[in-house]
Design an enzyme around this catalytic site. Structure first.
Site, mmCIF file in Angstrom:
data_model
loop_
_atom_site.group_PDB
_atom_site.id
_atom_site.type_symbol
_atom_site.label_atom_id
_atom_site.label_comp_id
_atom_site.label_asym_id
_atom_site.label_seq_id
_atom_site.Cartn_x
_atom_site.Cartn_y
_atom_site.Cartn_z
ATOM 1 N N CYS A 1 35.020 53.199 -16.423
ATOM 2 C CA CYS A 1 33.622 52.822 -16.653
ATOM 3 C C CYS A 1 32.732 54.009 -16.990
ATOM 4 O O CYS A 1 31.537 53.835 -17.240
ATOM 5 C CB CYS A 1 33.085 52.106 -15.420
ATOM 6 S SG CYS A 1 34.236 50.875 -14.818
ATOM 7 N N HIS A 37 24.057 53.359 -12.863
ATOM 8 C CA HIS A 37 25.322 52.667 -13.102
ATOM 9 C C HIS A 37 25.122 51.194 -12.722
ATOM 10 O O HIS A 37 25.524 50.310 -13.453
ATOM 11 C CB HIS A 37 26.432 53.325 -12.284
ATOM 12 C CG HIS A 37 27.791 52.819 -12.613
ATOM 13 N ND1 HIS A 37 28.279 52.804 -13.891
ATOM 14 C CD2 HIS A 37 28.771 52.271 -11.840
ATOM 15 C CE1 HIS A 37 29.502 52.278 -13.893
ATOM 16 N NE2 HIS A 37 29.823 51.950 -12.661
ATOM 17 N N GLU A 88 24.857 54.115 -4.723
ATOM 18 C CA GLU A 88 24.120 54.821 -5.784
ATOM 19 C C GLU A 88 22.667 55.071 -5.355
ATOM 20 O O GLU A 88 22.130 56.154 -5.583
ATOM 21 C CB GLU A 88 24.165 54.013 -7.091
ATOM 22 C CG GLU A 88 23.494 54.756 -8.243
ATOM 23 C CD GLU A 88 23.724 54.105 -9.603
ATOM 24 O OE1 GLU A 88 24.224 52.966 -9.643
ATOM 25 O OE2 GLU A 88 23.410 54.754 -10.613
ATOM 26 N N LYS A 108 22.819 46.359 -16.744
ATOM 27 C CA LYS A 108 23.986 45.473 -16.696
ATOM 28 C C LYS A 108 23.627 44.003 -16.452
ATOM 29 O O LYS A 108 24.444 43.126 -16.713
ATOM 30 C CB LYS A 108 24.987 45.986 -15.651
ATOM 31 C CG LYS A 108 25.661 47.292 -16.100
ATOM 32 C CD LYS A 108 26.772 47.737 -15.177
ATOM 33 C CE LYS A 108 27.545 48.931 -15.731
ATOM 34 N NZ LYS A 108 26.817 50.203 -15.719
ATOM 35 N N HIS A 165 28.910 44.412 -17.709
ATOM 36 C CA HIS A 165 29.584 45.693 -17.505
ATOM 37 C C HIS A 165 30.642 45.840 -18.595
ATOM 38 O O HIS A 165 31.688 45.193 -18.553
ATOM 39 C CB HIS A 165 30.210 45.752 -16.120
ATOM 40 C CG HIS A 165 30.681 47.136 -15.750
ATOM 41 N ND1 HIS A 165 30.769 48.151 -16.675
ATOM 42 C CD2 HIS A 165 31.083 47.670 -14.569
ATOM 43 C CE1 HIS A 165 31.207 49.254 -16.072
ATOM 44 N NE2 HIS A 165 31.402 48.994 -14.796
ATOM 45 N N PHE A 198 35.849 53.609 -11.677
ATOM 46 C CA PHE A 198 37.003 53.395 -10.813
ATOM 47 C C PHE A 198 37.916 54.604 -10.976
ATOM 48 O O PHE A 198 38.075 55.134 -12.074
ATOM 49 C CB PHE A 198 37.766 52.145 -11.244
ATOM 50 C CG PHE A 198 37.296 50.885 -10.567
ATOM 51 C CD1 PHE A 198 36.179 50.867 -9.762
ATOM 52 C CD2 PHE A 198 37.996 49.704 -10.747
ATOM 53 C CE1 PHE A 198 35.757 49.713 -9.142
ATOM 54 C CE2 PHE A 198 37.587 48.528 -10.127
ATOM 55 C CZ PHE A 198 36.461 48.534 -9.328
#
Lengths: 406, 87
Positions: free
Chosen positions: A168, A300, A311, A330, A335, A394
């Site tokens: 990502c 993110h 975050e 998002k 995503h 990830f």
């Protein structure tokens, strides 16, 4: 010998294909207005294999209107998106296709899962239908580097070019790499971004098994958030030596001024607060900025319980108890994995160019406990000198870009 | 073997520990479960019982706990649904 003095890095073109539209103008408009492009899942092969019923899919994308049939047979959907986005960015930059600047340019594209549609279809034929035949272009379609390869072929780029993989964060890493190349003087022009076409039954089933998908929509930083929603698309940027861009009279949209990244070296899927805070600090140091000089953070912000909580804590760790406005794109774009960072970089560039902080769409119940201003109520006019874009992958690979107003 | 016995064996196997270490009220996080252990364990349990457990990782907010007994109740609920629908 190449001139190794540190160069300023201008952005002279941006392009995007997203669920919200097939160009930057329509995609930005949706993000700016907080209009979600997450819709009912439609039109994918073997859809009945998955229970997830939503995605941010690029709708009404007609490949034949962009590519001749003979070329199309070699193009997985993720390469199609990359080329279409790159063409838009390139056209805006005003660079000449057969010029020396373009021949010597670099092309770096972030990719999360690559030609997964080709892989899904081919393996279904092979193992599911016992068809002992594969299309002869299966490999060149699905290879990770197909996106940058196809962009170089399309635009006549002959400089150093490759794909970057960091799940990502791929798109952010790709732009960061291109930024370093232009800043160092290694190239004058780089076309960089990210591309992904991951809405396949096999991919969705894999994400379902991780149990992090939302069943209705993506609500970043909202108390009622219940997971992420997969999306697809691409975004590409033309990065250029600032003096070079100025000398040829190009319109400069914004500057790339900082890049930072690191690895958690810990949990495979849970973000690490200290580590992602360090990634943000590295980007600030690279840009030579104090936290107070950043006017907006494009988070993110996946809409999972743990990402948004971690975050927000990390942002407060770096920016103190009154951080600048933070929003996630998002809720609109979904995503988009390897493309996400590049799409959000373009959103951040547009925020600077238009002096508007875009909102967090679908944040219907702002989670006050997070201690951030997640811009839940709609776009805001602002005086932005610099803005940050975060990507946390990830595998614990983090990347952060900082852009400056020109 | 009872549902508890099977679930306990799966949980113990996930951590490489002795099944005798686990009781119904054993907290999985305290026992050493990390984020991926939960979903790997659920997958193994689903395979063993031939069921699908409706669990979203976002509902188990960071810091909340789950016990071996919670897993057993999830399995029994799904087994009961399966019995009623005859599937």
């Amino acid at each position: 010998m190449t001139d190794r003095a540190v160069k300023r890095v201008a952005i002279t073109g941006v392009g995007m294909v997203s669920a919200a539209g097939h160009d930057v103008a329509s995609s930005w408009e949706a993000v700016r207005d907080g209009v979600t492009a997450i819709r009912a899942l439609h039109g994918i092969a073997r859809q009945d294999y998955v229970s997830c019923r939503i995605a941010a899919q690029v709708a009404d994308f007609d490949p034949a209107s962009h590519f001749p049939a003979r070329r199309l047979s070699a193009l997985d959907r993720f390469s199609q998106f990359a080329v279409v986005a790159a063409r838009e960015a390139f056209a805006q930059s005003g660079l000449e296709r057969d010029s020396q600047d373009v021949r010597e340019a670099a092309c770096i594209v972030g990719v999360g899962v690559g030609g997964i549609g080709t892989l899904d279809d081919s393996y279904y034929r092979l193992y599911g239908e016992d068809t002992m035949r594969m299309h002869p272009l299966t490999v060149p379609r699905l290879m990770f580097n197909a996106a940058p390869s196809q962009v170089t072929i399309d635009l006549g780029i002959k400089g150093m070019s490759y794909a970057v993989g960091s799940a990502c964060a791929s798109g952010t890493h790709a732009i960061g790499q291109a930024f370093l190349m232009v800043r160092s003087g290694a190239v004058k022009v780089a076309v960089a971004g990210g591309s992904e076409a991951c809405i396949t039954a096999g991919t969705i089933a894999g994400w379902e098994a991780l149990r992090v998908l939302s069943s209705d929509t993506c609500r970043p930083f909202s108390k009622n958030r219940n997971g992420l929603v997969l999306g697809e698309g691409a975004a590409m940027l033309v990065l250029e030596d600032f003096d070079h861009a100025t000398a040829r009279g190009a319109t400069i949209l914004a500057e790339v001024i900082g890049f930072g990244g690191n690895a958690d070296a810990g949990d495979l899927t849970s973000p690490d607060e200290t580590s992602i805070a360090a990634a943000m600090s590295l980007a600030l140091r690279d840009a030579g900025l104090d936290p107070g000089q950043v006017g907006y953070i494009n988070a993110h912000g996946t809409g999972t319980a743990i990402n948004d909580q971690t975050e927000a804590r990390a942002i407060r760790q770096v920016f103190g108890e009154a951080p600048p406005p933070v929003s996630s794109s998002k809720g609109v774009l979904g995503h988009c994995l390897g493309a996400a960072g590049a799409m959000e970089a373009v959103v951040t560039v547009m925020a600077l160019a238009r002096q508007v902080v875009p909102p967090t769409a679908n944040c219907t119940e702002p989670d006050e406990a997070l201690g951030i201003d997640m811009v839940p109520d709609g776009p805001r006019e602002a005086h932005l000198g610099a803005a940050m874009s975060n990507s946390f992958a990830f595998g614990g690979l983090n990347a952060v870009l900082i852009f400056g107003k020109v | 073997m009872s549902t508890f016995g099977i679930v306990r064996d799966v949980v113990a196997g996930q951590l490489g520990r002795n099944p005798g270490d686990f009781q119904s009220d054993t907290d999985l996080t305290e026992a050493g479960f990390e984020s991926l252990d939960v979903i790997e364990t659920l997958f193994a349990i689903e395979e063993k019982f031939g069921i699908a457990i409706n669990y979203n990782a976002n509902e188990g907010l960071a810091g909340s706990s789950m016990t071996v007994g919670d897993l057993v109740r999830m399995v029994d609920a799904e087994l009961e649904k399966k019995r009623q629908t005859g599937q």
